[in-house]
Write an enzyme that holds these catalytic residues in place. Structure first.
Site, short mmCIF file in Angstrom:
data_model
loop_
_atom_site.label_atom_id
_atom_site.label_comp_id
_atom_site.label_asym_id
_atom_site.label_seq_id
_atom_site.Cartn_x
_atom_site.Cartn_y
_atom_site.Cartn_z
N HIS A 274 -68.98 74.09 24.48
CA HIS A 274 -70.08 75.08 24.07
C HIS A 274 -70.91 74.03 23.13
O HIS A 274 -72.17 74.54 22.84
CB HIS A 274 -69.63 76.10 22.97
CG HIS A 274 -68.59 76.97 23.67
ND1 HIS A 274 -68.65 77.88 24.69
CD2 HIS A 274 -67.27 77.05 23.30
CE1 HIS A 274 -67.85 78.36 24.93
NE2 HIS A 274 -66.80 78.11 24.14
N LYS B 206 -62.19 58.79 8.81
CA LYS B 206 -61.59 57.46 8.51
C LYS B 206 -62.08 56.38 9.32
O LYS B 206 -62.48 55.32 8.86
CB LYS B 206 -59.93 57.39 8.67
CG LYS B 206 -59.21 56.58 7.91
CD LYS B 206 -58.81 57.43 6.54
CE LYS B 206 -59.90 57.91 5.70
NZ LYS B 206 -59.68 58.31 4.56
N TRP C 177 -73.97 51.03 -8.37
CA TRP C 177 -74.06 51.59 -6.99
C TRP C 177 -75.34 52.52 -6.91
O TRP C 177 -75.52 53.26 -7.66
CB TRP C 177 -72.77 52.55 -6.89
CG TRP C 177 -72.73 53.15 -5.12
CD1 TRP C 177 -72.48 52.57 -4.21
CD2 TRP C 177 -72.95 54.56 -4.87
NE1 TRP C 177 -72.33 53.36 -3.41
CE2 TRP C 177 -72.74 54.68 -3.57
CE3 TRP C 177 -73.46 55.79 -5.76
CZ2 TRP C 177 -72.92 55.93 -2.97
CZ3 TRP C 177 -73.68 56.82 -4.91
CH2 TRP C 177 -73.29 56.87 -3.55
N CYS D 134 -70.51 53.24 -9.73
CA CYS D 134 -70.68 52.25 -10.82
C CYS D 134 -69.52 52.03 -11.66
O CYS D 134 -68.69 52.91 -11.95
CB CYS D 134 -71.82 52.64 -11.86
SG CYS D 134 -73.28 52.96 -11.13
N GLU E 126 -60.09 64.37 9.80
CA GLU E 126 -59.79 63.21 8.47
C GLU E 126 -59.75 62.11 9.48
O GLU E 126 -60.18 60.95 9.40
CB GLU E 126 -58.79 63.65 8.10
CG GLU E 126 -57.99 62.54 7.32
CD GLU E 126 -58.80 62.07 6.03
OE1 GLU E 126 -59.97 62.50 5.84
OE2 GLU E 126 -58.50 60.84 5.38
N GLU F 152 -65.84 55.73 8.42
CA GLU F 152 -66.11 54.99 7.18
C GLU F 152 -65.96 53.56 7.08
O GLU F 152 -66.53 53.01 6.46
CB GLU F 152 -65.03 55.87 6.18
CG GLU F 152 -65.12 57.03 5.70
CD GLU F 152 -64.22 57.50 4.50
OE1 GLU F 152 -64.36 58.36 3.50
OE2 GLU F 152 -63.06 57.27 4.78
N ARG G 66 -64.67 50.54 -6.26
CA ARG G 66 -65.32 51.48 -6.43
C ARG G 66 -66.69 51.82 -5.42
O ARG G 66 -67.17 52.91 -5.56
CB ARG G 66 -65.68 51.75 -7.78
CG ARG G 66 -64.47 52.28 -8.69
CD ARG G 66 -64.91 51.84 -10.14
NE ARG G 66 -65.96 52.91 -10.65
CZ ARG G 66 -65.22 54.10 -11.47
NH1 ARG G 66 -64.08 54.26 -11.65
NH2 ARG G 66 -66.10 54.85 -11.81
N LYS H 299 -65.47 54.78 -3.98
CA LYS H 299 -64.29 55.58 -4.10
C LYS H 299 -64.45 56.80 -5.10
O LYS H 299 -63.77 57.86 -4.28
CB LYS H 299 -63.31 54.46 -4.86
CG LYS H 299 -62.04 55.13 -5.12
CD LYS H 299 -61.26 54.83 -3.84
CE LYS H 299 -59.83 55.54 -3.73
NZ LYS H 299 -59.27 55.95 -2.35
N ASN I 5 -72.98 54.44 -16.39
CA ASN I 5 -72.56 55.13 -15.23
C ASN I 5 -72.80 56.61 -15.28
O ASN I 5 -72.57 57.30 -16.32
CB ASN I 5 -70.92 54.82 -14.99
CG ASN I 5 -70.27 55.57 -13.83
OD1 ASN I 5 -71.12 55.85 -12.94
ND2 ASN I 5 -69.01 55.71 -13.75
N GLY I 6 -73.61 56.99 -14.06
CA GLY I 6 -73.86 58.59 -14.20
C GLY I 6 -75.36 58.68 -13.83
O GLY I 6 -76.04 57.79 -13.27
C1 G6P Z 1 -65.71 59.95 -1.81
C2 G6P Z 1 -64.89 58.80 -1.25
C3 G6P Z 1 -63.85 59.67 -0.19
C4 G6P Z 1 -63.30 61.12 -0.73
C5 G6P Z 1 -64.20 61.49 -1.57
C6 G6P Z 1 -63.44 62.70 -2.59
O1 G6P Z 1 -66.78 60.38 -1.08
O2 G6P Z 1 -65.56 57.92 -0.29
O3 G6P Z 1 -62.97 58.81 0.38
O4 G6P Z 1 -62.34 61.57 -0.11
O5 G6P Z 1 -65.13 60.88 -2.58
O6 G6P Z 1 -62.67 62.07 -3.75
P1 G6P Z 1 -61.86 62.53 -4.61
O7 G6P Z 1 -61.56 61.67 -5.39
O8 G6P Z 1 -62.55 63.73 -5.24
O9 G6P Z 1 -60.53 62.93 -3.63
#
Ligand code: G6P
Length: 608
Positions: free
Chosen positions: A504, A485, A75, A2, A481, A488, A27, A603, A101-102
């Site tokens: 395995h 990526k 969100w 949010c 990673e 996502e 976000r 984000k 937010n929260g």
């Molecule tokens: C969310 C984002 C990820 C990010 C993770 C950790 O899930 O979508 O891309 O890696 O949070 O975020 P941070 O700000 O703690 O690195």
């Protein structure tokens, strides 16, 4: 996650709020709304889906008069992403509007209590209880009403409140969710992060947990949790507006990929002195390091993957045991962490709720904590014993790129630094690594220069419904990673497998035409990975190899090859990652995906 904005001034509030919400879009959200005080009392507008819907509904804010208001991008956590659940939520008497937010953890009990008292609810959200509590406690004194309300709330929240009885006043409350005040000339703002504020003001005040503020166009009063007035110093933000904007690129993600050489320079250069690494403000004495029994790295998402790279580097160079743990798991286990454990907490935003909770748990157990964080003065930056900033600049795209590579750079330097302090690395090797680290920005640039070829490969392979990344040791950490990526932002199913483990497990899923991206940048394991490539090819897979430049043999092993710039074997993760970020980006773009705002992702995940 949010986003919140608030404005009080002399110009029409709704367009200012919409502009702020646009800057918070990255976000992640699924509905949006705003509330402004005008001659009709509180006027609200809410819409599910993208912000454009709210802009259309309000004629870009022009339909709503009034100079003081609040806005929100939601969100969904409690309740579906519908218009009814969108914020702001308004009290039954129409006097108060709230954005939040929260999570209000005790909302069910509060809802029951308020329902019994005759308040009616129009949403499924936890937030609506706040609007009704404000109405219930209202006695003409806004500050007291807010304090009584907040005293009833459990959980984490940032709140923005307006009350029609005080038509030029904004209320901002912070408890474990970020909220920042922007101090303007004849206007005041608040927002859940600075990106929404920097086009208006560079002077900001960070509220601490429990603090709240009453804001009018020409006055701002901040209170501690007991309601005592406190003086807060404003910080100056030096991020440029351009730095937070796209600068000519089609997407923030591409811009941020391209910015990596400079971001790495900013993270690395101030920390290399002669043949060694220096970290200003790192609280790790030689004596403490000698008594350290182990390292725990904890983080979420990509930051966790950076931690996987960090584990291999620290173990290899420092010869101390290292564990990497997903923060949401660590916080609920009974981990072996004590005063001799070094805990490294990694977070781009510094606000990830699970990571903050893991940090607090580690502190409770007496560990020494070091944060690797991008956002200055964020919660993790402030709570860890020491903080090493990544200095990557603002990262807007939901999928992290420069945030991740700068984390890896800082972890690499930390590994060298600790190995040196512990006397586990000789001078020549240390100097060699330092030279290698200094050259990472340039190697990253060379990886970026392959942009055109990667785009062509991405177009060729864009139609795979499911694929595998395989690699060994550090290559495997990079696979984690690279696979995330791609998933996502392109929604293509992909799995990262330790190359030797595939047989395995799910090798049965390797069938005719299945794409396998094989990372073979580790010389000492080359033959092993080459063997794994042959295993999958024998089952019909198409292989896209990722190999060190000059490796002509890979041309015969794989169908296509991405050659990455050569670096010291321990420094390969960054040159290897960059082309795979580009690959994910171009696959997603070719498939018409919303690259910067992938569905269902946020984000900064400030709820558990
Ligand atoms: C969310 C984002 C990820 C990010 C993770 C950790 O899930 O979508 O891309 O890696 O949070 O975020 P941070 O700000 O703690 O690195």
């Amino acid at each position: 996650m949010c986003g919140i904005v608030g404005f009080t001034g002399t110009e029409r509030a709704a367009p200012v709020l919409l502009e702020g919400l646009k800057r918070l879009e990255y976000r992640g959200y699924d509905s949006a709304g705003l509330a402004v005080i005008n001659d009709n009392g509180i006027e609200t507008a809410r819409a599910s889906g993208r912000l454009e819907n709210l802009c259309a509904l309000t004629d870009n804010g022009e339909k709503i008069s009034g100079v003081c208001g609040i806005g929100h991008t939601r969100w969904a956590t409690h309740g579906a992403p519908t218009e009814l659940n969108a914020h702001p939520h308004v009290s039954n008497d129409g006097r108060f509007a709230v954005v939040h937010n929260g999570i209000i953890e005790n909302y069910a009990a509060l809802r029951e209590e308020l329902t019994k008292k005759g308040y009616s609810f129009s949403s499924d959200t936890d937030t609506e209880v706040v609007a009704h509590l404000l109405e219930m406690y209202f006695n003409g004194d806004l500050k007291k009403t807010v304090m009584k309300t907040v005293a009833r709330l459990e959980g984490s929240y940032a709140l923005g409140i307006v009350c029609s009885e005080f038509p030029d006043t904004l209320v901002a409350v912070r408890c474990a969710s970020p909220l920042i005040i922007g101090v303007g000339a004849g206007a005041e703002y608040f927002a859940s992060d600075v990106t929404a504020l920097i086009c208006h003001t560079r002077s900001v005040i960070y509220l601490e947990d429990g603090e709240f503020a009453l804001m009018k166009p020409d006055s701002l009063t901040v209170y501690d949790p007991a309601g005592r007035e406190i003086q807060k110093k404003a910080s100056h933000i030096d991020w440029s507006v351009e730095a937070a904007e796209k600068g000519g690129y089609e997407h923030f993600m591409l811009k941020e990929i391209m910015e990596q050489p400079n971001a790495l320079r900013a993270a690395i250069e101030p920390r290399l002195k002669g043949d060694g690494v220096v970290f200003d403000g790192l609280d790790l004495s030689d004596e403490w390091l000698r008594e350290m029994t182990g390292v725990v790295i904890t983080a979420c998402g990509s930051a966790y993957h950076a931690g996987c790279v960090g584990r291999d580097l620290i173990e290899s160079l420092c010869r101390v045991p290292v564990r990497v743990e997903v923060a949401s798991e660590l916080r609920y286990r009974d981990p072996i962490i004590d005063a001799h454990t070094l805990v490294i907490i990694i977070s781009q935003s510094g606000e990830t709720a699970d990571t903050i909770a893991a940090l607090n748990e580690c502190k409770r157990r007496g560990a020494k904590t070091v944060g690797i964080v991008n956002v200055v003065d964020s919660t993790i930056a402030k709570s860890a014993d020491s903080v090493l900033y990544t200095w990557a600049g603002p990262e807007i795209a939901v999928a992290t790129t420069k945030g991740y590579t700068t984390q890896v750079a800082v972890l690499t330097m930390l590994a060298v630094y600790m190995a040196d302090k512990l006397g586990r690395i000789d001078e020549n090797r240390c100097a060699e690594l330092v030279r290698g680290i200094a050259s990472l920005p340039e190697r990253c640039q060379r990886a970026i220069d392959m942009n055109g070829r990667i785009e062509r490969l991405a177009r060729k392979y864009k139609d795979n419904a499911s694929l595998f990344f395989i690699g060994r040791n550090l290559d495997y950490a990079v696979c984690l990673e690279a696979s995330l990526k791609l998933k996502e932002i392109s929604y293509i199913h992909s799995e990262a497998y330790a190359a030797g483990e595939l047989k395995h497990g799910t090798i049965a899923l390797i069938e005719e035409g299945r794409l396998v991206i094989a990372l073979a940048c580790r010389k000492e394991l080359y033959e092993k990975t080459a063997g794994n490539i042959r295993e999958v090819k024998a089952r019909g897979a198409r292989v896209l190899g990722v190999a060190v430049e000059g490796d002509r043999r890979m041309l015969t092993e794989a169908d296509d090859v991405i050659f990455v710039p050569r670096a010291d074997p321990l420094l390969m993760p960054i040159p290897e990652t960059v082309p795979l970020q580009l690959f994910a980006y171009y696959v997603a773009k070719a498939n018409g995906c919303d690259v910067d705002k992938p569905k269902n992702l946020a984000k900064s995940v400030t709820v558990e």
